[in-house]
Design a protein around this motif. Sequence first.
Motif, short mmCIF file in Angstrom:
data_model
loop_
_atom_site.label_atom_id
_atom_site.label_comp_id
_atom_site.label_asym_id
_atom_site.label_seq_id
_atom_site.Cartn_x
_atom_site.Cartn_y
_atom_site.Cartn_z
N ASN A 43 0.20 -6.63 -1.53
CA ASN A 43 -0.43 -7.32 -2.66
C ASN A 43 0.43 -8.42 -3.26
N ASP A 102 -2.96 -12.74 -1.72
CA ASP A 102 -4.32 -12.24 -1.46
C ASP A 102 -4.82 -12.55 -0.06
N SER A 152 -5.76 -1.75 7.89
CA SER A 152 -6.01 -1.97 6.47
C SER A 152 -6.38 -3.42 6.17
N ARG A 159 -7.01 -10.52 4.89
CA ARG A 159 -6.96 -9.99 3.52
C ARG A 159 -7.12 -8.49 3.62
N LEU A 160 -6.75 -7.80 2.54
CA LEU A 160 -6.95 -6.36 2.51
C LEU A 160 -8.44 -6.06 2.55
N HIS A 191 -10.19 -3.40 1.58
CA HIS A 191 -10.81 -2.69 0.46
C HIS A 191 -10.44 -3.26 -0.90
N LYS A 192 -9.93 -4.48 -0.92
CA LYS A 192 -9.57 -5.12 -2.18
C LYS A 192 -10.73 -5.99 -2.65
N HIS A 193 -10.90 -6.07 -3.97
CA HIS A 193 -11.92 -6.94 -4.55
C HIS A 193 -11.73 -8.37 -4.04
#
Length: 187
Positions: free
Chosen positions: A15, A18, A33, A152-153, A155-157
């Motif tokens: 993190n 982004d 991930s 990007r991740l 499960h991240k917004h």
Amino acid sequence: MDLFEFLTCQLVKNNETDLGLVYIDCPADHDNSLGYHNLVDSKIFVCVSKPSPFAAKESVTPYELLDESFVHINGSYSNRFMDDFMAKYGAMNVVSTSNNLEVLKRTIAENTAIGFFNEFSVKNDPLLERGDIVLIPLQCEEPAHLTLGWIRLKHKHFPTVQKEFIKYLNNEAESVDINVVSKYLIP
């Protein structure tokens, strides 16, 4: 995966950023991930001088190139491509390695060596447009290309500002006319 790509993935996973731009060419290296998204695809060509015997050919095979002198771009994808190429087809005579693309292209134009370049490296290049260098398709068993993408991740917004940035990147990628290179392939 090279160090740059590894560090980019780590920054995204931790993190600290982004989004990251990476080459997407080895699915086995992908981290579960992270979401990997293709942005642009660029073919790899053999770049030769106008007087080279290869310049009149419609394509070349890897085996035709093994006795030639090569210049090599010192970059993450280029190094991996060259290592894989030599592991599969045999050793090559690399006479110069540099990060300076202009020096490498000039060396090729002077008929001292040949090299591998992706479409983006030579698109709209004056040496190509004047016909001093010629791009020849490389005929391999597997496609010779590289894919640049973003990660990007998973499960991240995904905020609107990031979505807009990705739209901008996609629009810019679509505006790049790769087919322009094809009109300069054969003199």
